[in-house]
Scaffold this motif. Structure first.
Motif, PDB file in Angstrom:
ATOM      1  N   TYR A 119       0.838  -1.195   0.000  1.00 37.66           N
ATOM      2  CA  TYR A 119       0.000   0.000   0.000  1.00 37.66           C
ATOM      3  C   TYR A 119       0.875   1.248   0.000  1.00 37.66           C
ATOM      4  O   TYR A 119       1.898   1.305   0.679  1.00 37.66           O
ATOM      5  N   SER A 155      -3.163   4.847   7.021  1.00 39.39           N
ATOM      6  CA  SER A 155      -3.405   5.822   8.091  1.00 39.39           C
ATOM      7  C   SER A 155      -3.911   5.082   9.318  1.00 39.39           C
ATOM      8  O   SER A 155      -3.153   4.373   9.957  1.00 39.39           O
ATOM      9  N   ILE A 158      -7.062   1.608   7.209  1.00 38.15           N
ATOM     10  CA  ILE A 158      -7.351   2.493   6.082  1.00 38.15           C
ATOM     11  C   ILE A 158      -6.093   2.613   5.246  1.00 38.15           C
ATOM     12  O   ILE A 158      -5.008   2.885   5.780  1.00 38.15           O
ATOM     13  N   ALA A 159      -6.206   2.400   3.937  1.00 38.06           N
ATOM     14  CA  ALA A 159      -5.021   2.378   3.088  1.00 38.06           C
ATOM     15  C   ALA A 159      -5.262   3.122   1.785  1.00 38.06           C
ATOM     16  O   ALA A 159      -6.406   3.419   1.411  1.00 38.06           O
ATOM     17  N   CYS A 160      -4.155   3.407   1.115  1.00 37.44           N
ATOM     18  CA  CYS A 160      -4.192   4.148  -0.145  1.00 37.44           C
ATOM     19  C   CYS A 160      -3.505   3.343  -1.244  1.00 37.44           C
ATOM     20  O   CYS A 160      -2.423   2.786  -1.041  1.00 37.44           O
ATOM     21  N   LYS A 169      -3.363   6.712  -5.136  1.00 35.51           N
ATOM     22  CA  LYS A 169      -3.856   8.001  -4.658  1.00 35.51           C
ATOM     23  C   LYS A 169      -5.321   7.996  -4.252  1.00 35.51           C
ATOM     24  O   LYS A 169      -5.923   9.056  -4.059  1.00 35.51           O
ATOM     25  N   LYS A 170      -5.909   6.827  -4.113  1.00 35.96           N
ATOM     26  CA  LYS A 170      -7.282   6.712  -3.632  1.00 35.96           C
ATOM     27  C   LYS A 170      -7.309   5.851  -2.368  1.00 35.96           C
ATOM     28  O   LYS A 170      -6.566   4.873  -2.252  1.00 35.96           O
ATOM     29  N   TRP A 171      -8.207   6.236  -1.437  1.00 37.91           N
ATOM     30  CA  TRP A 171      -8.259   5.588  -0.136  1.00 37.91           C
ATOM     31  C   TRP A 171      -9.492   4.704   0.013  1.00 37.91           C
ATOM     32  O   TRP A 171     -10.562   5.020  -0.498  1.00 37.91           O
ATOM     33  N   PHE A 218     -11.914   1.904  -2.880  1.00 38.94           N
ATOM     34  CA  PHE A 218     -10.875   2.931  -2.974  1.00 38.94           C
ATOM     35  C   PHE A 218     -11.382   4.056  -3.888  1.00 38.94           C
ATOM     36  O   PHE A 218     -11.053   4.128  -5.062  1.00 38.94           O
ATOM     37  N   TYR A 257      -9.083  10.960   0.736  1.00 45.16           N
ATOM     38  CA  TYR A 257      -8.471  10.676   2.030  1.00 45.16           C
ATOM     39  C   TYR A 257      -9.543  10.178   2.982  1.00 45.16           C
ATOM     40  O   TYR A 257     -10.712  10.568   2.878  1.00 45.16           O
ATOM     41  N   GLU A 273       3.779   7.677   5.749  1.00 44.01           N
ATOM     42  CA  GLU A 273       3.761   8.120   4.352  1.00 44.01           C
ATOM     43  C   GLU A 273       4.999   7.649   3.621  1.00 44.01           C
ATOM     44  O   GLU A 273       6.117   7.714   4.122  1.00 44.01           O
TER      45      GLU A 273
END
Length: 219
Positions: A136, A140, A151-153, A156-158, A171, A175, A218
């Motif tokens: 990922y 967060s 919660i992951a990205c 660039k989508k969460w 996703f 954020y 990050e």
């Protein structure tokens, strides 16, 4: 100083975090090369620096928010060899040796730690066992309120997933962050703020919102 103004721990530090649970992190005036976990009596518990290299201290300083969120489950992230992260317990015993593989490791979130490598972010347990691979871009909130989700990205989508990586919320947000003592989440999409469930269902829209982003690792 306690709530009555009584001096509980002598003024002997040049830097310190606030106490969460039983511990804080501090630098002593007469021992500036080391950064210690201390208890509520001011006793030195263990160091979070594995050596006294300037780069090690700089790495800790750049990531001090990891320790600012407290020491939980007796698990202490530490740094050695300049920038390598590992895990030890409050007795100073090494759980996971510091390795260049790990760029950061978070504090324990109810038995889970977020880690970061060159490849991305994943989740390990308090023993250092990898539970979720580093695939990922960002992670967060992890197991906030012991909800067993994170919660992951990706790209660039969460989204929101269970600890067995079952997708709960697609996703599709810019954020998402968890809320302490709540089963709901704050999500952002197209500069609009929403209160959502773990499955992504929108319960409310906000015109604006102030929030503290916590536990973000990050890449």
């Amino acid at each position: 100083i306690d709530s009555e103004g009584k001096n509980v721990i002598p003024f002997q530090y040049i830097l310190g975090t606030h106490f969460l649970e039983e511990y804080a992190v501090a630098v002593f005036e007469n021992d500036r090369e080391n950064i210690y976990v201390i208890d509520k009596k001011g006793n030195k518990i263990t160091r979070i620096n594995g050596d006294v290299q300037e780069e090690t201290q700089s790495t800790i300083g750049a990531n001090i928010s990891i320790w600012d969120y407290g020491i939980f489950n007796g698990v202490v992230p530490y740094v050695a060899n300049g920038s390598d992260f590992g895990l030890k317990n409050v007795n100073g015993e090494i759980i996971l040796p510091a390795s260049s593989q790990y760029k950061t490791i978070s504090r324990s979130w109810g038995g889970y730690c977020i880690y970061q490598t060159e490849q991305g972010c994943g989740i390990m347990d308090d023993s250092g066992k990898i539970l979720i691979k580093d695939k990922y871009s960002l992670i967060s909130s992890c197991n906030i309120n012991n909800n067993k989700i994170f919660i992951a990205c990706i790209d660039k989508k969460w989204g929101i997933l269970s600890m067995d990586e079952k997708q709960l919320c697609p996703f599709e947000y810019d954020y998402i962050i968890g809320i302490f003592n709540s089963s709901k989440f704050v999500a952002v999409r197209d500069k609009k703020f929403f209160l959502i469930t773990k499955t992504g269902e929108i319960e409310r829209r906000f015109n604006n919102i102030n929030m503290v982003l916590n536990a973000v690792v990050e890449k």
